[in-house]
Design a protein around this motif. Structure first.
Motif, PDB file in Angstrom:
ATOM      1  N   SER A  11     -28.937   8.039   7.523  1.00 53.30           N
ATOM      2  CA  SER A  11     -27.618   7.611   8.134  1.00 53.30           C
ATOM      3  C   SER A  11     -27.079   6.356   6.943  1.00 53.30           C
ATOM      4  O   SER A  11     -28.078   5.613   6.281  1.00 53.30           O
ATOM      5  CB  SER A  11     -27.484   6.768   9.210  1.00 53.30           C
ATOM      6  OG  SER A  11     -27.823   7.716  10.361  1.00 53.30           O
ATOM      7  N   ILE A  12     -25.934   6.289   6.532  1.00 56.71           N
ATOM      8  CA  ILE A  12     -25.303   5.251   5.425  1.00 56.71           C
ATOM      9  C   ILE A  12     -25.005   4.174   6.234  1.00 56.71           C
ATOM     10  O   ILE A  12     -24.344   4.353   7.280  1.00 56.71           O
ATOM     11  CB  ILE A  12     -24.343   6.122   4.814  1.00 56.71           C
ATOM     12  CG1 ILE A  12     -24.552   7.084   3.837  1.00 56.71           C
ATOM     13  CG2 ILE A  12     -23.662   4.765   3.860  1.00 56.71           C
ATOM     14  CD1 ILE A  12     -23.509   7.747   2.845  1.00 56.71           C
ATOM     15  N   VAL A  13     -25.538   3.163   5.986  1.00 54.52           N
ATOM     16  CA  VAL A  13     -25.011   1.819   6.801  1.00 54.52           C
ATOM     17  C   VAL A  13     -24.331   0.839   5.908  1.00 54.52           C
ATOM     18  O   VAL A  13     -23.671  -0.164   6.361  1.00 54.52           O
ATOM     19  CB  VAL A  13     -26.226   1.017   7.201  1.00 54.52           C
ATOM     20  CG1 VAL A  13     -27.151   2.033   8.221  1.00 54.52           C
ATOM     21  CG2 VAL A  13     -27.204   0.562   6.244  1.00 54.52           C
ATOM     22  N   GLY A  14     -24.164   1.120   4.585  1.00 51.43           N
ATOM     23  CA  GLY A  14     -23.506   0.060   3.659  1.00 51.43           C
ATOM     24  C   GLY A  14     -23.254   0.975   2.204  1.00 51.43           C
ATOM     25  O   GLY A  14     -23.763   1.757   2.082  1.00 51.43           O
ATOM     26  N   LYS A  15     -22.456   0.107   1.512  1.00 51.78           N
ATOM     27  CA  LYS A  15     -22.152   0.735   0.195  1.00 51.78           C
ATOM     28  C   LYS A  15     -22.188  -0.544  -0.678  1.00 51.78           C
ATOM     29  O   LYS A  15     -21.588  -1.590  -0.061  1.00 51.78           O
ATOM     30  CB  LYS A  15     -20.779   1.155   0.156  1.00 51.78           C
ATOM     31  CG  LYS A  15     -20.213   1.785  -1.281  1.00 51.78           C
ATOM     32  CD  LYS A  15     -18.953   2.415  -1.180  1.00 51.78           C
ATOM     33  CE  LYS A  15     -18.584   2.996  -2.520  1.00 51.78           C
ATOM     34  NZ  LYS A  15     -17.889   1.840  -3.239  1.00 51.78           N
TER      35      LYS A  15
ATOM     36  N   TYR B 269     -20.579  -5.826  -1.967  1.00 51.96           N
ATOM     37  CA  TYR B 269     -21.072  -5.027  -0.910  1.00 51.96           C
ATOM     38  C   TYR B 269     -20.344  -4.884   0.564  1.00 51.96           C
ATOM     39  O   TYR B 269     -19.738  -5.937   0.873  1.00 51.96           O
ATOM     40  CB  TYR B 269     -22.349  -5.435  -0.670  1.00 51.96           C
ATOM     41  CG  TYR B 269     -22.745  -6.886  -0.172  1.00 51.96           C
ATOM     42  CD1 TYR B 269     -22.707  -7.330   1.137  1.00 51.96           C
ATOM     43  CD2 TYR B 269     -23.004  -7.869  -1.343  1.00 51.96           C
ATOM     44  CE1 TYR B 269     -23.079  -8.490   1.594  1.00 51.96           C
ATOM     45  CE2 TYR B 269     -23.117  -9.247  -0.798  1.00 51.96           C
ATOM     46  CZ  TYR B 269     -23.172  -9.508   0.768  1.00 51.96           C
ATOM     47  OH  TYR B 269     -23.552 -10.495   1.119  1.00 51.96           O
ATOM     48  N   TYR B 270     -20.750  -3.847   1.315  1.00 54.74           N
ATOM     49  CA  TYR B 270     -19.992  -3.574   2.643  1.00 54.74           C
ATOM     50  C   TYR B 270     -20.987  -3.063   3.474  1.00 54.74           C
ATOM     51  O   TYR B 270     -21.678  -2.126   3.121  1.00 54.74           O
ATOM     52  CB  TYR B 270     -18.796  -2.931   2.339  1.00 54.74           C
ATOM     53  CG  TYR B 270     -18.169  -2.314   3.653  1.00 54.74           C
ATOM     54  CD1 TYR B 270     -17.420  -3.168   4.517  1.00 54.74           C
ATOM     55  CD2 TYR B 270     -18.750  -1.297   4.443  1.00 54.74           C
ATOM     56  CE1 TYR B 270     -16.916  -2.678   5.789  1.00 54.74           C
ATOM     57  CE2 TYR B 270     -17.912  -0.484   5.412  1.00 54.74           C
ATOM     58  CZ  TYR B 270     -17.162  -1.547   6.049  1.00 54.74           C
ATOM     59  OH  TYR B 270     -16.776  -1.197   7.446  1.00 54.74           O
TER      60      TYR B 270
ATOM     61  N   GLY C 114     -27.685  -6.210   5.255  1.00 52.21           N
ATOM     62  CA  GLY C 114     -26.963  -6.927   4.226  1.00 52.21           C
ATOM     63  C   GLY C 114     -28.137  -7.494   3.301  1.00 52.21           C
ATOM     64  O   GLY C 114     -28.106  -7.466   2.202  1.00 52.21           O
ATOM     65  N   THR C 115     -28.894  -8.228   4.033  1.00 51.98           N
ATOM     66  CA  THR C 115     -30.054  -9.210   3.342  1.00 51.98           C
ATOM     67  C   THR C 115     -30.902  -8.171   2.531  1.00 51.98           C
ATOM     68  O   THR C 115     -31.243  -8.319   1.343  1.00 51.98           O
ATOM     69  CB  THR C 115     -30.798  -9.776   4.296  1.00 51.98           C
ATOM     70  OG1 THR C 115     -29.976 -10.875   4.825  1.00 51.98           O
ATOM     71  CG2 THR C 115     -31.819 -10.696   3.553  1.00 51.98           C
TER      72      THR C 115
END
Length: 166
Positions: free
Chosen positions: A74-78, A98-99, A110-111
């Motif tokens: 699964s993609i959780v961020g870009k 970032y997102y 995010g971290t």
């Protein structure tokens, strides 16, 4: 398993669904492909990949590699890494944008994602520090930056300008 993968055509279906749903502007993360149709995403992805090689860049833009943050399948961020700075980036968005999708926020992605892309940036960007900007009304993102060794270099009425030592 958590990993960063550059934008690629092998994962186009999941990349499309993720990019399409990122808002136009989420706390300063600009997504020009919000709501894009699937028919138009092939060309958009080709442009995103070409931009990483310094090709098809709009006037005044620098090469930028877009990465997707994956947890298992699964993609959780870009996360976007601009390879070097121009004047508008020095006093603007910096090297990294970032997102993280809202349903995955608050879980450390995010971290971890910023840590992974900062490691890549250390080998790509020529500047002595990695530049970032965060809106003052986004304390969660500021915390992510500080946890990754960032410090507030300066601020204005709207933003903190953060630097991470290479």
């Amino acid at each position: 398993m958590l990993c960063l993968k550059p934008a690629n055509t092998d994962d186009i279906e999941k990349e499309y669904l993720f990019v399409r749903d990122i808002p136009d502007d989420e706390n300063g993360y600009i997504n020009e492909y919000h709501g894009i149709s699937r028919d138009n995403f092939d060309d958009a992805l080709n442009t995103i990949i070409a931009n990483s090689r310094g090709e098809l860049l709009p006037e005044g833009y620098v090469p930028c590699t877009s990465y997707f943050l994956w947890v298992d399948d699964s993609i959780v961020g870009k996360l976007d890494l601009r390879h070097y700075l121009c004047e508008s980036l020095i006093n603007g968005a910096g090297h990294i944008g970032y997102y993280i999708a809202p349903c995955y926020r608050g879980n450390g992605f995010g971290t971890k994602g910023l840590g992974l892309i900062a490691d890549i940036a250390r080998n790509v960007v020529p500047e002595d520090e990695i530049y970032l900007r965060v809106h003052r009304n986004n304390p969660a993102s500021l915390k992510v930056m500080l946890k990754n060794g960032g410090y507030i270099h300066h601020e204005d009425e709207q933003s903190y300008f953060v630097r991470i030592k290479k």
